[in-house]
Design a protein around this motif. Structure first.
Motif, PDB file in Angstrom:
ATOM      1  N   VAL A  78     -22.291 -54.739-131.389  1.00 49.62           N
ATOM      2  CA  VAL A  78     -21.837 -53.440-130.908  1.00 49.62           C
ATOM      3  C   VAL A  78     -21.236 -52.686-132.085  1.00 49.62           C
ATOM      4  CG1 VAL A  78     -20.320 -52.239-129.302  1.00 49.62           C
ATOM      5  CG2 VAL A  78     -21.359 -54.405-128.633  1.00 49.62           C
ATOM      6  N   ASP A  79     -21.729 -51.476-132.322  1.00 51.95           N
ATOM      7  CA  ASP A  79     -21.210 -50.628-133.393  1.00 51.95           C
ATOM      8  C   ASP A  79     -20.113 -49.750-132.790  1.00 51.95           C
ATOM      9  OD1 ASP A  79     -20.672 -49.045-135.528  1.00 51.95           O
ATOM     10  OD2 ASP A  79     -22.736 -48.385-135.853  1.00 51.95           O
ATOM     11  N   PHE A  80     -18.874 -50.210-132.882  1.00 50.23           N
ATOM     12  CA  PHE A  80     -17.762 -49.485-132.280  1.00 50.23           C
ATOM     13  C   PHE A  80     -17.457 -48.187-133.015  1.00 50.23           C
ATOM     14  CE2 PHE A  80     -16.883 -53.745-130.560  1.00 50.23           C
ATOM     15  CZ  PHE A  80     -16.759 -53.412-129.223  1.00 50.23           C
ATOM     16  N   GLY A  81     -17.911 -48.049-134.265  1.00 47.54           N
ATOM     17  CA  GLY A  81     -17.702 -46.817-135.006  1.00 47.54           C
ATOM     18  C   GLY A  81     -18.488 -45.657-134.420  1.00 47.54           C
ATOM     19  N   GLU A  82     -19.690 -45.930-133.920  1.00 47.77           N
ATOM     20  CA  GLU A  82     -20.518 -44.895-133.313  1.00 47.77           C
ATOM     21  C   GLU A  82     -20.332 -44.814-131.804  1.00 47.77           C
ATOM     22  OE1 GLU A  82     -24.644 -44.607-134.410  1.00 47.77           O
ATOM     23  OE2 GLU A  82     -24.274 -45.753-136.235  1.00 47.77           O
ATOM     24  N   SER A  83     -19.784 -45.833-131.194  1.00 47.76           N
ATOM     25  CA  SER A  83     -19.650 -45.887-129.738  1.00 47.76           C
ATOM     26  C   SER A  83     -18.439 -45.083-129.268  1.00 47.76           C
ATOM     27  CB  SER A  83     -19.490 -47.336-129.280  1.00 47.76           C
ATOM     28  OG  SER A  83     -20.617 -48.099-129.654  1.00 47.76           O
ATOM     29  N   VAL A  84     -18.539 -44.612-128.025  1.00 43.61           N
ATOM     30  CA  VAL A  84     -17.428 -43.915-127.367  1.00 43.61           C
ATOM     31  C   VAL A  84     -17.217 -44.609-126.021  1.00 43.61           C
ATOM     32  CG1 VAL A  84     -16.516 -41.699-126.610  1.00 43.61           C
ATOM     33  CG2 VAL A  84     -18.214 -41.776-128.446  1.00 43.61           C
ATOM     34  N   PRO A  85     -16.452 -45.714-126.009  1.00 39.56           N
ATOM     35  CA  PRO A  85     -16.372 -46.530-124.798  1.00 39.56           C
ATOM     36  C   PRO A  85     -15.644 -45.889-123.630  1.00 39.56           C
ATOM     37  CG  PRO A  85     -14.997 -47.450-126.537  1.00 39.56           C
ATOM     38  CD  PRO A  85     -15.746 -46.309-127.127  1.00 39.56           C
TER      39      PRO A  85
END
Length: 126
Positions: A78-85
């Protein structure tokens, strides 16, 4: 009480405890997902998913199938830098990983309460 006797009682109780634990947890699908990446991937795996038309076209164009999607949801990062959870109403996640042939893939999806909507699946450069 002698030391050897104490050790014997301890090991006896410990072994009974291990047998009881093995009995209670055998046959159950117990898992522990402690880290954020593991929790997100597990949450995405347990929900049904649907493909957008763009994602279905890209899957067909790359000659891939749903096994690749399941593999990304199991082994991907999971790329948390690009994600908006915490985006409303559905969280947005980016997952990267490899298919069976070793190609690097990037999957973008929306995580809603009832289902997961896969928006796109693209190859990325090595």
């Amino acid at each position: 009480m002698h030391t050897l006797k104490r050790i014997g009682y301890y090991l006896g109780g410990f072994s009974i405890g291990l047998v009881l634990l093995a009995f209670f947890f055998s046959g159950k699908k117990t898992s522990c997902a402690y880290f954020p990446q593991e929790r997100v991937l597990k949450n995405l795996r347990v929900k049904p998913y649907k493909l957008t038309p763009e994602a279905a076209q890209s899957l067909a164009a790359m000659q891939l199938d749903t096994v690749t999607i399941n593999r990304l949801l199991k082994l991907g990062d999971v790329d948390f830098g690009e994600s908006v959870p915490r985006r409303e109403p559905c969280g947005y996640f980016v997952i990267t990983g490899q298919d069976e042939a070793g190609n690097n893939l990037k999957m973008e999806l929306d995580n809603c309460k009832e289902a997961v909507s896969i928006k796109s699946l693209t190859k990325i450069a090595n």
